[in-house]
Design a protein around this motif. Sequence first.
Motif, short mmCIF file in Angstrom:
data_model
loop_
_atom_site.label_atom_id
_atom_site.label_comp_id
_atom_site.label_asym_id
_atom_site.label_seq_id
_atom_site.Cartn_x
_atom_site.Cartn_y
_atom_site.Cartn_z
N LYS A 134 7.13 13.23 6.10
CA LYS A 134 7.19 12.85 4.69
C LYS A 134 5.79 12.70 4.10
O LYS A 134 4.83 12.38 4.80
CB LYS A 134 7.96 11.54 4.54
CG LYS A 134 9.44 11.66 4.92
CD LYS A 134 10.18 10.37 4.66
CE LYS A 134 11.67 10.51 4.98
NZ LYS A 134 12.43 9.28 4.73
N ARG A 135 5.73 12.94 2.81
CA ARG A 135 4.43 12.88 2.13
C ARG A 135 4.00 11.45 1.80
O ARG A 135 2.81 11.19 1.66
CB ARG A 135 4.49 13.69 0.83
CG ARG A 135 4.77 15.18 1.06
CD ARG A 135 4.80 15.94 -0.25
NE ARG A 135 4.94 17.38 -0.04
CZ ARG A 135 4.90 18.28 -1.00
NH1 ARG A 135 4.72 17.89 -2.26
NH2 ARG A 135 5.04 19.56 -0.72
N ASN A 136 4.95 10.56 1.67
CA ASN A 136 4.65 9.19 1.27
C ASN A 136 4.70 8.23 2.45
O ASN A 136 5.60 8.33 3.28
CB ASN A 136 5.65 8.70 0.21
CG ASN A 136 5.00 8.58 -1.16
OD1 ASN A 136 4.64 9.58 -1.73
ND2 ASN A 136 4.87 7.36 -1.64
N ASP A 137 3.76 7.30 2.51
CA ASP A 137 3.79 6.20 3.46
C ASP A 137 3.61 4.90 2.70
O ASP A 137 2.56 4.69 2.05
CB ASP A 137 2.70 6.35 4.52
CG ASP A 137 3.16 7.15 5.71
OD1 ASP A 137 4.34 7.05 6.07
OD2 ASP A 137 2.33 7.89 6.28
N LEU A 138 4.62 4.02 2.77
CA LEU A 138 4.57 2.73 2.09
C LEU A 138 4.45 1.61 3.13
O LEU A 138 5.14 1.65 4.16
CB LEU A 138 5.83 2.50 1.25
CG LEU A 138 6.15 3.56 0.19
CD1 LEU A 138 7.47 3.25 -0.49
CD2 LEU A 138 5.04 3.62 -0.85
N VAL A 139 3.62 0.64 2.85
CA VAL A 139 3.43 -0.49 3.75
C VAL A 139 3.41 -1.78 2.93
O VAL A 139 2.70 -1.87 1.91
CB VAL A 139 2.13 -0.38 4.56
CG1 VAL A 139 1.93 -1.62 5.43
CG2 VAL A 139 2.14 0.86 5.43
N GLY A 144 0.81 -1.21 0.00
CA GLY A 144 0.00 0.00 0.00
C GLY A 144 0.84 1.25 0.00
O GLY A 144 1.93 1.30 0.59
N ASP A 145 0.36 2.29 -0.66
CA ASP A 145 1.05 3.58 -0.74
C ASP A 145 0.02 4.69 -0.57
O ASP A 145 -1.00 4.71 -1.26
CB ASP A 145 1.77 3.71 -2.08
CG ASP A 145 2.54 5.03 -2.20
OD1 ASP A 145 2.72 5.71 -1.18
OD2 ASP A 145 2.96 5.36 -3.32
N VAL A 146 0.27 5.60 0.38
CA VAL A 146 -0.59 6.76 0.61
C VAL A 146 0.27 8.01 0.45
O VAL A 146 1.30 8.15 1.13
CB VAL A 146 -1.23 6.74 2.01
CG1 VAL A 146 -2.08 7.98 2.21
CG2 VAL A 146 -2.07 5.48 2.19
N TYR A 147 -0.16 8.92 -0.42
CA TYR A 147 0.59 10.16 -0.68
C TYR A 147 -0.32 11.36 -0.40
O TYR A 147 -1.44 11.42 -0.91
CB TYR A 147 1.06 10.20 -2.13
CG TYR A 147 1.86 11.43 -2.48
CD1 TYR A 147 3.23 11.48 -2.29
CD2 TYR A 147 1.23 12.57 -3.00
CE1 TYR A 147 3.97 12.62 -2.60
CE2 TYR A 147 1.95 13.72 -3.32
CZ TYR A 147 3.32 13.72 -3.11
OH TYR A 147 4.05 14.86 -3.41
N VAL A 148 0.18 12.28 0.44
CA VAL A 148 -0.55 13.52 0.72
C VAL A 148 0.38 14.70 0.44
O VAL A 148 1.59 14.62 0.67
CB VAL A 148 -1.05 13.58 2.18
CG1 VAL A 148 -2.09 12.51 2.42
CG2 VAL A 148 0.10 13.44 3.16
N THR A 149 -0.19 15.78 -0.05
CA THR A 149 0.63 16.94 -0.42
C THR A 149 0.85 17.90 0.75
O THR A 149 1.73 18.75 0.67
CB THR A 149 -0.03 17.71 -1.58
OG1 THR A 149 -1.35 18.11 -1.18
CG2 THR A 149 -0.10 16.84 -2.83
N ASN A 150 0.06 17.79 1.82
CA ASN A 150 0.15 18.79 2.90
C ASN A 150 0.22 18.16 4.29
O ASN A 150 -0.63 18.41 5.13
CB ASN A 150 -1.04 19.75 2.83
CG ASN A 150 -2.37 19.01 2.83
OD1 ASN A 150 -2.43 17.79 2.69
ND2 ASN A 150 -3.46 19.76 3.02
N PRO A 151 1.23 17.30 4.56
CA PRO A 151 1.37 16.75 5.90
C PRO A 151 1.96 17.81 6.84
O PRO A 151 2.35 18.90 6.40
CB PRO A 151 2.35 15.60 5.70
CG PRO A 151 3.21 16.06 4.58
CD PRO A 151 2.30 16.84 3.66
#
Length: 354
Positions: A338-343, A326-333
């Motif tokens: 970091k903007r990306n979270d990989l699991v 899984g990959d979640v990307y947000v532009t405004n953390p």
Amino acid sequence: MFSGKVALLALLALSSSVTFADQITLKNGDRLTGTIEKSDGKQLVIKTEFAGEITVQWSAVQDIKSDQPLHVGLKNGQTVVGPVNTTDGKIQVSTKTTGNVEAPKENVVVMRSDAEQVAWERLQHPGLLQGWTGGVNVGFALTAGNSETKNLALAFNGIRTGLHDKLTLYTTSVYARSATSTPNVTANNNKGGARYDRDITNRLFAFVNADFFSDALQDLNIRAVGGGGLGVHVIKSDSTTLDLLGGVNYTHENYTQEPPLAGHLVHNFAAGTLGETLTHKLKQTVITQDAYFFPDFKSGGDYRATFDLGTVTKMNKWLGWQNAFGDVYVTNPPTDKKRNDLVFTTGLNVSFTH
């Protein structure tokens, strides 16, 4: 005297087995004897004593003879029940109420045995606890010595499919801890949600969904998303489904900010929903994949994107091996996050059907 009785009983048993057997004759002259289970106007399924279920093309069937009553649906919407026979290319159903009903063989839409008819009727109005399929995933890793780590991944996925609707529930939790790193907790995220689809036509459907996500290492306390829209079944077959979705959602995000910033960073905004979901069944492996893009209506430059890919390979009827990415990307953390979270998780899958 005794041998005569045995011969008579054997003859009666043989005649009974023949009397109560269904039979189909194919256009090439082959005959199959057994119990007719169902037909959808394209294929016919007959269960034989020694070969089990056999599926033949409806167009290849020349004659049908059933001693059991069959539920026959015709193109004009009429449904008749009774033993079936064929005469001069026509289906003849011997009903108890209206006598013999005849129709051209090509006008038959469905044909079901009593058992198949009961199962079909249950599918029309299934109970809340009926029609579920899914699985529970468990992954665990432990190291000691030069490194001391603990990793746990849990997931649940359930799908309840009706005749014209589908309900999907899911939840995933990943936790990892290392005694030799700072901070000790190296992963702690949880997500879950539900989606309900309702068919409008064979291709078009409406959906509503609710999703929740938390990530301790990104300081995300909660992300709650609720929305809905329309979708299209681009591919809908027994082995492959591909859906395209579009709609709107409302998103609430709550982050904890580190000192010297105090308090919480809160985002509330309306956004779009654009996505696709894919399921493909191989012989022993099921592949699932979905991708979503959520543009923020309030701030044109901000968006969130998610991508998930999973496989489950069966080892036996109820046990399999699963892999999930899984990959979640947000532009405004929050600042410094970091903007990306990989699991990525892997482990055992215990499947269920109810």
